[in-house]
Design an enzyme around this catalytic site. Structure first.
Site, PDB file in Angstrom:
ATOM      1  N   LYS A  49       0.830  -1.206   0.000  1.00  0.00           N
ATOM      2  CA  LYS A  49       0.000   0.000   0.000  1.00  0.00           C
ATOM      3  C   LYS A  49       0.867   1.259   0.000  1.00  0.00           C
ATOM      4  CE  LYS A  49      -3.573   2.576   0.482  1.00  0.00           C
ATOM      5  NZ  LYS A  49      -3.805   3.087  -0.871  1.00  0.00           N
ATOM      6  N   ASN A  73     -11.748   4.769  -7.614  1.00  0.00           N
ATOM      7  CA  ASN A  73     -11.481   4.826  -6.181  1.00  0.00           C
ATOM      8  C   ASN A  73     -10.875   6.158  -5.805  1.00  0.00           C
ATOM      9  OD1 ASN A  73      -8.506   4.628  -4.990  1.00  0.00           O
ATOM     10  ND2 ASN A  73      -8.504   3.612  -6.994  1.00  0.00           N
ATOM     11  N   LEU A  77      -4.860   7.615   0.003  1.00  0.00           N
ATOM     12  CA  LEU A  77      -3.581   7.181   0.590  1.00  0.00           C
ATOM     13  C   LEU A  77      -3.660   6.875   2.076  1.00  0.00           C
ATOM     14  CD1 LEU A  77      -1.161   9.579  -1.312  1.00  0.00           C
ATOM     15  CD2 LEU A  77      -1.341   7.098  -1.579  1.00  0.00           C
ATOM     16  N   ASN A 130       5.335   6.686  -6.271  1.00  0.00           N
ATOM     17  CA  ASN A 130       4.055   7.110  -6.858  1.00  0.00           C
ATOM     18  C   ASN A 130       4.086   8.623  -7.000  1.00  0.00           C
ATOM     19  OD1 ASN A 130       1.412   7.704  -7.473  1.00  0.00           O
ATOM     20  ND2 ASN A 130       0.594   7.072  -5.483  1.00  0.00           N
ATOM     21  N   CYS A 133       0.734  12.152  -6.442  1.00  0.00           N
ATOM     22  CA  CYS A 133       0.215  13.011  -5.370  1.00  0.00           C
ATOM     23  C   CYS A 133       0.390  14.467  -5.748  1.00  0.00           C
ATOM     24  CB  CYS A 133       0.981  12.811  -4.076  1.00  0.00           C
ATOM     25  SG  CYS A 133       1.352  11.138  -3.720  1.00  0.00           S
ATOM     26  N   ILE A 195       0.579   1.927 -15.944  1.00  0.00           N
ATOM     27  CA  ILE A 195       0.222   3.287 -15.587  1.00  0.00           C
ATOM     28  C   ILE A 195      -0.533   3.288 -14.255  1.00  0.00           C
ATOM     29  CG2 ILE A 195       0.068   4.196 -17.943  1.00  0.00           C
ATOM     30  CD1 ILE A 195      -2.934   3.522 -17.918  1.00  0.00           C
ATOM     31  N   GLY A 248      -5.723  -2.666 -15.779  1.00  0.00           N
ATOM     32  CA  GLY A 248      -6.779  -3.449 -16.401  1.00  0.00           C
ATOM     33  C   GLY A 248      -6.472  -4.901 -16.681  1.00  0.00           C
TER      34      GLY A 248
END
Ligand SMILES: Cc1cc2nc3c(=O)[nH]c(=O)nc-3n(C[C@H](O)[C@H](O)[C@H](O)COP(=O)(O)O)c2cc1C
Length: 306
Positions: A49, A73, A77, A130, A133, A195, A248
Site C-alpha cells: 500500500k 477509487n 492514501l 508514486n 500526489c 500506468i 486493467g
C-alpha cells in the site's frame, strides 16, 4: 510448497522474479488480507500500500464507485506512515512471505519522498515512487504532471536510493507520457511502472450528487487496459528501460499482450479486488496458453510487438 516454473521467470531490472505477476499497490494491503485466499509465495513480487511520512486516515466515504468495466477509487492514501510500516508491517509480512517486496512511496513534497526513500532503501527489493500526489509546494499539480517535476523528484530520491531498485510510477493523466518517462530515465530511474489510474467521475442520478465523496477518483480495471498497453508500447519504443505494466489486466491473455507491448512485470489491481484468486488462476493458465501460442519462455516475448 510452491514450485516455480522456470518458463515464467523474468529479470526485473536486476531483481529475479519467479514469474511476472504482482498485486498492484493498494490492492494487497500489507499482505495479511490475502492469506485466506492463497499462499502469497506464488507471486512474482508484491507491491504494498502507498506509504507516506505521516499516518493518513484517507478520504471520507464513499470511496469507491462501480463502472461498467472497472471501478473508480478515492482512498486518499490511507496508511499508517513510514515508521509503522518499516517497524511492523514489513516484519509482519516477512513471517509468511519470502518473495521480492515493492514498497510504494507517496509524498506531497520532495522532502517527504526523500525522507521515506532514505528510510526504506535496502529494506525491500524495489522502491516504487508514486508521483501522482499533488505537489503542495508546487501549486497542487502532481509530480508526474510535467517532465520538469518528475525529473526533480527522481533526481532527489536517486541520491538516497542505493540498494533497492528505483521505479517511478507514472500517471496517464498527461499529454506526453514519453517526455515524462524520458525525464525519469535521464535522472537514473532503474525502471518505470506504467500506468496509474485515469481520472474519472460518476454521478448518482437519483440524488444528483457525485457517487464518491471526493467527487472524482482514479478509474482502473478493464476499461483502461488498452490505454496502458498503448502507453507502455509508446514508452518502450522510445526508451530502453524496464517497465512494470499496470492497468486493467484480468487474464493470462492480457499478461501476454502487455508483455508484448514491452512490460517485464505485470501488476494486477482492480481485478484482484473483484476476484482475489485471479493471480493463482492466471499462473495456472499461463503454461498451456504459452504452449498454444508457441512461447517457450515469457522473457522471449517482452517487447515482441514493438
Ligand atoms: C483501491 C485502490 C487503491 C490504490 N492505491 C494505490 C496506492 O496507494 N499507490 C499507487 O501507486 N497506486 C494505487 N492504486 C493504483 C493501482 O496500483 C493500479 O496502478 C491501478 O489501479 C491500475 O491497475 P488496475 O486496472 O489493475 O487496477 C490503487 C488502486 C485501487 C483500485
Amino acid at each position: 510448497m510452491v514450485t516455480a516454473n522456470p518458463r515464467l521467470a523474468v529479470d526485473l531490472a536486476g531483481v529475479a522474479l519467479q514469474n511476472p505477476l504482482i498485486p498492484a499497490s493498494g490492492c494487497f494491503g500489507f499482505g495479511e488480507e490475502f492469506l485466506d485466499f492463497y499462499d502469497p509465495n506464488i507471486l512474482g513480487a508484491a507491491a504494498l500500500k502507498g506509504t507516506t511520512r505521516e499516518p493518513r486516515e484517507g478520504s471520507p466515504t464513499a470511496r469507491i464507485a462501480e463502472t461498467p468495466s472497472g471501478m473508480i477509487n478515492s482512498i486518499g492514501l490511507q496508511n499508517p506512515g513510514i515508521d509503522a510500516v518499516l517497524a511492523q508491517k514489513l516484519p509482519g509480512l516477512a513471517q509468511f512471505y519470502h518473495q521480492p517486496v515493492i514498497m510504494n512511496i507517496s509524498g506531497f513534497s520532495i522532502d517527504e519522498y526523500v525522507h521515506c526513500c532514505a528510510a526504506t532503501d535496502g529494506t525491500c527489493e524495489v522502491i516504487e515512487l508514486n508521483v501522482s500526489c499533488p505537489n503542495v509546494h508546487g501549486g497542487g499539480m502532481s509530480f508526474g504532471a510535467s517532465a520538469e517535476a518528475a525529473a526533480q523528484v527522481t533526481a532527489a530520491v536517486r541520491e538516497v536510493v542505493k540498494e533497492s531498485a528505483l521505479f517511478i510510477k507514472l500517471s496517464p493523466n498527461v499529454t506526453n507520457i514519453v517526455a515524462i518517462a524520458g525525464a525519469c530515465a535521464d535522472e537514473g530511474a532503474d525502471g518505470l511502472t506504467l500506468i496509474n489510474t485515469l481520472q474519472g467521475m460518476r454521478i448518482d442520478v437519483a440524488t444528483r450528487r457525485p457517487v464518491i465523496a471526493e467527487r472524482m477518483g482514479g478509474l482502473s480495471g478493464p476499461a483502461i487496459f488498452p490505454i496502458a498497453v498503448r502507453m507502455i508500447a509508446q514508452v518502450r519504443s522510445a526508451l530502453d528501460i524496464t517497465v512494470m505494466g499496470s492497468g486493467g489486466v484480468a487474464s493470462a491473455r492480457d499478461v501476454l499482450e502487455m508483455m508484448m507491448a514491452g512490460a517485464t512485470g505485470i501488476q494486477i489491481g482492480a481485478e484482484s479486488l473483484r476476484n482475489p484468486l485471479v493471480i493463482p488462476q492466471i499462473l495456472e493458465e499461463l503454461p498451456a496458453l504459452m504452449d498454444e501460442l508457441g512461447i517457450e519462455r515469457l522473457e522471449e516475448i517482452i517487447g515482441a510487438a514493438l
